[in-house]
Design a protein around this motif. Structure first.
Motif, mmCIF file in Angstrom:
data_model
loop_
_atom_site.group_PDB
_atom_site.id
_atom_site.type_symbol
_atom_site.label_atom_id
_atom_site.label_comp_id
_atom_site.label_asym_id
_atom_site.label_seq_id
_atom_site.Cartn_x
_atom_site.Cartn_y
_atom_site.Cartn_z
ATOM 1 N N UNK A 36 7.114 -4.755 -2.364
ATOM 2 C CA UNK A 36 6.385 -3.770 -3.168
ATOM 3 C C UNK A 36 7.094 -3.531 -4.494
ATOM 4 N N UNK A 37 8.417 -3.429 -4.453
ATOM 5 C CA UNK A 37 9.190 -3.257 -5.690
ATOM 6 C C UNK A 37 8.959 -4.451 -6.614
ATOM 7 N N UNK A 38 9.002 -5.640 -6.051
ATOM 8 C CA UNK A 38 8.907 -6.857 -6.857
ATOM 9 C C UNK A 38 7.531 -7.056 -7.483
ATOM 10 N N UNK A 39 6.512 -6.397 -6.953
ATOM 11 C CA UNK A 39 5.192 -6.467 -7.604
ATOM 12 C C UNK A 39 5.246 -5.855 -8.995
ATOM 13 N N UNK A 40 6.023 -4.807 -9.157
ATOM 14 C CA UNK A 40 6.150 -4.146 -10.459
ATOM 15 C C UNK A 40 7.341 -4.654 -11.267
ATOM 16 N N UNK A 41 8.371 -5.139 -10.570
ATOM 17 C CA UNK A 41 9.605 -5.585 -11.223
ATOM 18 C C UNK A 41 9.980 -6.966 -10.678
#
Length: 92
Positions: A36-41
Motif C-alpha cells: 500500500x505504501x509503495x502504491x504512493x511511494x
C-alpha cells in the motif's frame, strides 16, 4: 525543470503499521501494508526492503529477489538488499 518526487514521512501511520506487523511476525499483513505504501511511494527503499523481507519470510523467494533487485537499481550500494539477496542465494 527538476521533478521532485514526494518523500514518505517515516512517522506515517502506514509505515508504523508495516513495521509493527513485521515485528509481530504477521508477514502477510506486513507485505500488504508495504505494498500500500509503495502504491504512493514506489521508490521508497525502506518500504521495498521491508516488502522483500516479508516475501522472504513467507517463502516467496522469487518475489523477494525481484524486490531486492529493484532496491539495488535505485540504490546500488544498499547493504540491506545486498545482504538479503546473498541470503536468498545461499538458501537455494
Amino acid at each position: 525543470m527538476i521533478e521532485h518526487k514526494p518523500v514518505l514521512d517515516k512517522n506515517h501511520k502506514l509505515v508504523k503499521q508495516a513495521v509493527s506487523l513485521a515485528m509481530k511476525g504477521s508477514w502477510d499483513l506486513a507485505a500488504e501494508a508495504n505494498q500500500r505504501i509503495l502504491k504512493s511511494f514506489p521508490d521508497d527503499i525502506e518500504s521495498l526492503n521491508r516488502l522483500g523481507k516479508a516475501f522472504s519470510e513467507l517463502g516467496r523467494v522469487p518475489e523477494a529477489k525481484k524486490v531486492f533487485e529493484s532496491v539495488l537499481l535505485l540504490s546500488p550500494h544498499n547493504s540491506i538488499a545486498r545482504k538479503n539477496i546473498g541470503r536468498l542465494a545461499n538458501a537455494e
